[in-house]
Structures are given as structure tokens and as C-alpha cells.
Design an enzyme around this catalytic site. Structure first.
Site, mmCIF file in Angstrom:
data_model
loop_
_atom_site.group_PDB
_atom_site.id
_atom_site.type_symbol
_atom_site.label_atom_id
_atom_site.label_comp_id
_atom_site.label_asym_id
_atom_site.label_seq_id
_atom_site.Cartn_x
_atom_site.Cartn_y
_atom_site.Cartn_z
ATOM 1 N N SER A 76 -38.297 -24.671 19.252
ATOM 2 C CA SER A 76 -38.172 -24.624 20.703
ATOM 3 C C SER A 76 -36.759 -24.188 21.069
ATOM 4 C CB SER A 76 -38.516 -25.986 21.301
ATOM 5 O OG SER A 76 -37.382 -26.566 21.877
ATOM 6 N N LYS A 77 -36.665 -23.623 22.269
ATOM 7 C CA LYS A 77 -35.362 -23.177 22.779
ATOM 8 C C LYS A 77 -34.333 -24.291 22.707
ATOM 9 C CE LYS A 77 -37.097 -21.265 26.911
ATOM 10 N NZ LYS A 77 -37.786 -20.185 27.343
ATOM 11 N N ARG A 78 -34.815 -25.518 22.869
ATOM 12 C CA ARG A 78 -33.893 -26.647 22.949
ATOM 13 C C ARG A 78 -33.496 -27.175 21.570
ATOM 14 N NH1 ARG A 78 -37.072 -26.285 27.060
ATOM 15 N NH2 ARG A 78 -38.817 -26.988 25.806
#
Ligand code: GLU
Ligand code: ZN
Length: 490
Positions: A259-261
């Protein structure tokens, strides 16, 4: 269209830090464009004022420049389809939305969220498709007037055709979407703000994009966009429908989508650790593609020459940090020494370097650099490898000290000191000195070397010892052995 010159786009939204998935998409578009001697358009999809930021925009451009992924049209380079920031193209979208409505391809939908939710729940309960049910598709002018009189607001919805949509995905092959799975969808918000669903294909059409290569997460928008293209062609906004290719998901730890995070996903992390752009890109190119069965390290020129979108694998790709590091290490070794010496520059200065700037000695650095080059995974490793040269005293690493300093180490160090003091100051002679000291105490070179290394560099592991001593010089070497002997109480 097959004969049209290739035009591809990379169209990020400037929200947050760039991540590796985004870079992989940029890279594949770039390689595709360069391989085909086509055009790469950079377009900034900044229509979401709440999430987009100028800072992210600057970071994006800076990241692409650092990576060397150059674009032929877009911000800062201009081009025939300027402006390339969607926030500056709002009139275009309003005009196209109006024309779509005039031609009957889109309509005003007055349903409230509560009404939509209630009907969706009822459809679900009845086991029917739960997407938008077409309630406002064919409102009479009386019905419309009544909704308006009630003070309702309306979104604009695109009218999907009632036949299945089939296309040949460049990565996945032929795909078909049936109408129940692709209901009419919103293209303009009630406040007049155009949505991704409209602005992205409208700009692809106006910018004459021939191939849309993007992540698999966007696959569900493709049938909608293909239907929209048909309307845009009819209106004369689009010349043709582009081809589409959806790049595989990138998986992180524990078989979950990266995920981007995820901290592992942040491009800045790799940059700050001292990945080389070519090392990182080389690794990212392997997320869904391969160069050859037996070669994982290659240059970007080699990638460009070999890259075919049809070779991209549809299966999810695993992000493997160890492999990324190994490939980066290969690229560090491939640099010529001068480039390597310069590339390490930032890690030899504040804030990375723990020594006072006036202690830094360029000649010593250049002398040791070739020995360091073969040993680094990332450039930031250089700091700890050469700090013994520039710190006033070696780092105080308790674990290393305990590991190397055994019973008899003081006697060994005393002999080594004598031998070193009498030696010519070159790596070969220094090695012989330590060898002789070891022999005097019944120790092989490896064992004799360990206390000397820790006395002089503070660590049990590091660059080749005798080359290190040669560069450090006689006086400092002997002084450090004396300090170690004092610490041992000898
Ligand atoms: N701005 C979109 C995104 O960042 C682009 C998607 C696309 O390539 O169509 O996800
Ligand atoms: Zn409606």
C-alpha cells in the site's frame, strides 16, 4: 491507430509522497515510449483540491528528474496540448460534459445518497445487481422540473451502452464486461466539479494517447472509459480509442498488496538510503517484467531496447527488498571509480557524516574509495565504512570490542605495534607486520587481525584492513593501538 506514432502518458495525482508502485507505472510507460521512439506525456491530475498539494507536485517532478525518467510533453517542457495540469483545464471538462449531455450520452441524476443506498440494499436483498439502477436515465421534462423545484442538486451520469464491452488488454488478453457490472457512473459532482472518470479519458483523448498503461487497480474503469470514448469520437473530441494494458499488483509483506502507506513503498526512503536511480529502476522493472532468464542486472538502455508490453506478466509481483539491494549493489560496482567517489558525496557531509567537516580529507577518501565500492549495498553504507578516517577517535562499539579483545590481545597488540612501527607504510608490508605478530603468538592472520582492526577502526568488520591502515597513516594507527592498550590496562 496501430500506425499512429506511440503516445503514452504518466498521469499521477499529487497526493502524498511518491511510492514505488507509481514509479513502476512511470517506468513502464517511459520504457514503452522510448522503445517505440514515441512520446511520453506527463500530466498532473490535480482536480481534487482537498487532497492535492503543491508540495507533492514539486516532489513528483523532483523524483522523476532524480530517476532520470524524462518526459517529452508536460509541466516545465510544455507541448502542443498544454496546459498539462488538470487544474488549469477546467473549462475544457465543463464544455465536454455539456456536450455529452446535449447529445444524450450523459444525464442529470437527482437521486440522493439515501435513496441510492436504500435501492441498492433492496437490490442486494433481492439478489439483483446492486449498481446504479438507471432511475434518472429517462426523466421527462416535468419530472426534471419537479426535482429542480424541490431544490435537489444533480450529478451528471454517463449513460452506459446496453451491450457488453470487450477489449484486448495488452497484458491480460481479451476481457469482457457485461452491462450489469458496469452501471451508469458519475462524471461531474453536484457542485460542478468534474471527476477522474471524465477528466482522465477526456485528456487522454485530447492528448491523442495511443496506449494507456496503468495499474491493475484501474481495470474496472476501463470499460467505462471505452464507452465514453465511443461518445467522444462521435462528438469529435477523440480520434480513436487507445489500447489498454494493466500492470500487475505489487505485493508486499505477508502476501498483501503493497500500500502507498507502507513505509517500504516510499520512494524517498530508497533515495535517502542511497539507492542509485538506475539500481532502483532496474529492480522495479522486474515487478512484472523480466529482461532475460539469467540476467537480472542491466542498464536502462538495455531495458529500453528489450521492453515489450506483451511480455509483462499479469500475475502479482512480489516486492523483495533483499533483491532490490543486491541489484543496487551490482549497479554501485558497475560505476567508474570517479562517479562512485562523487556519488557518495552527500553521505560524507553533514547531516549524514558524524565527523567535523574540517576532518574530511578528500585525498584519503579517494584513496580508500575503490576498496569501499565493491562492498556497499546502498551509498549510505559508506559513512560507517570510512568514519575511522575522519573521526578523531574510532567509534566506541562495545560489542565489537568484546568480540575482538580476548585474553592475550594486549600481548598481540604490543607485538603488532612494534612490527607496524618498523614497517614500510604500504598495505603489503603492513600485512606482513601483522602476520609476523600473529606468528609470534601462535595466531593465524585472521585472528591476529581482529584486535588490530577494532583498535584502529572500532569495528570487527569493515574495509580491507591493510589498505585502511595505509590510508590512515602511521601516526594515527600507532596512536590508536596505544589507546587500545591503555584501555586494556597493558
Ligand atoms: N491520476 C490517476 C491515478 O493516479 C491516473 C490513473 C490512470 O492512469 O488512468 O491513479
Ligand atoms: Zn438518479
Amino acid at each position: 491507430m496501430a500506425s499512429a506514432p506511440v503516445r503514452v502518458r504518466f498521469c499521477p495525482s499529487p497526493t502524498g509522497n511518491p511510492h514505488v508502485g507509481l514509479v513502476r507505472t512511470a517506468l513502464f510507460n517511459w520504457a514503452f515510449a522510448r522503445h517505440a521512439k514515441g512520446t511520453l506525456v506527463l500530466r498532473i491530475e490535480d482536480t481534487d483540491a482537498a487532497r492535492d498539494s503543491e508540495e507533492s507536485y514539486e516532489q513528483l517532478l523532483d523524483s522523476l528528474r532524480w530517476l532520470g525518467l524524462d518526459w517529452d510533453e508536460g509541466p516545465e517542457v510544455g507541448g502542443p496540448h498544454a496546459p498539462y495540469r488538470q487544474s488549469q483545464r477546467m473549462e475544457i471538462y465543463a464544455d465536454v460534459a455539456a456536450r455529452l449531455q446535449d447529445a444524450g450520452h450523459a444525464y442529470r441524476c437527482y437521486c440522493t445518497t439515501e435513496e441510492l443506498d436504500a435501492r441498492r440494499d433492496a437490490a442486494r436483498a433481492a439478489g439483483k445487481p446492486s449498481g446504479y439502477d438507471g432511475h434518472c436515465r429517462d426523466l421527462t421534462s416535468e419530472q426534471t422540473a419537479a426535482y429542480e423545484a424541490e431544490g435537489r442538486t444533480a450529478i451528471v451520469r454517463f449513460r452506459m451502452p446496453e451491450h457488453p464491452i470487450t477489449f484486448n488488454d495488452l497484458v491480460r488478453g481479451e476481457l469482457t464486461f457485461t452491462p450489469e457490472n458496469v452501471p451508469d457512473y458519475g462524471i461531474v459532482r453536484a457542485n460542478g466539479a468534474p471527476l477522474y472518470t471524465l477528466v482522465n479519458p477526456v485528456d487522454d483523448a485530447l492528448m491523442e494517447i495511443t496506449h494507456v498503461l496503468r495499474g491493475e487497480d484501474l481495470l474496472s474503469s476501463t470499460p467505462r472509459q471505452i464507452a465514453l470514448y465511443a461518445a467522444l469520437i462521435e462528438l469529435g473530441v477523440a480520434k480513436y480509442t487507445p489500447e489498454f494494458g494493466h500492470l500487475p499488483y505489487v505485493m508486499g509483506e505477508g502476501n498483501k498488496k503493497l500500500s502507498k502507506r507502507d513505509p517500504q513503498a516510499s520512494l524517498n526512503l530508497y533515495r535517502e538510503r542511497g539507492f542509485l536511480p538506475q539500481g532502483l529502476l532496474n529492480y522495479l522493472s522486474l515487478l512484472g517484467w523480466s529482461f532475460s532468464a539469467d540476467q537480472d542486472t542491466f542498464t536502462m538502455d538495455e531495458m529500453v531496447a528489450a521492453f515489450e508490453i506483451e511480455d509483462v506478466n499479469a500475475n502479482p509481483a512480489r516486492f523483495d527488498l533483499k533483491k532490490a539491494e543486491a541489484i543496487n549493489a551490482d549497479h554501485i560496482r558497475r560505476l567508474d571509480v570517479k562517479t562512485f567517489t562523487e556519488a557518495c558525496g552527500p553521505w560524507l557531509r553533514a547531516p549524514h557524516a558524524p565527523w567535523s567537516p574540517e576532518n574530511f580529507d578528500q585525498a584519503a577518501w579517494e584513496a580508500i574509495a575503490p576498496h569501499a565500492q565493491t562492498r556497499l549495498t546502498v551509498l549510505s553504507d559508506i559513512t560507517a565504512n570510512v568514519d575511522f578516517l575522519f573521526l578523531d577517535a574510532p567509534v566506541d562499539d562495545e560489542a565489537s570490542w568484546l568480540k575482538a579483545m580476548k585474553e592475550g590481545s594486549d600481548a598481540l597488540l604490543l607485538t603488532a605495534r612494534e612490527q607496524l612501527a618498523a614497517a614500510d607504510w604500504n598495505a603489503e608490508a603492513l600485512k606482513n607486520a601483522v602476520l609476523a605478530a600473529g606468528e609470534a603468538h601462535g595466531l593465524k592472520l585472521g585472528k591476529a587481525q581482529a584486535p588490530v582492526r577494532v583498535a584502529v577502526t572500532g569495528r570487527t568488520v569493515g574495509l580491507p584492513l591493510f589498505e585502511s591502515l595505509e590510508v590512515l597513516g602511521r601516526d594515527r594507527t600507532l596512536a590508536r593501538i596505544d589507546a587500545a592498550l591503555a584501555k586494556l590496562g597493558a
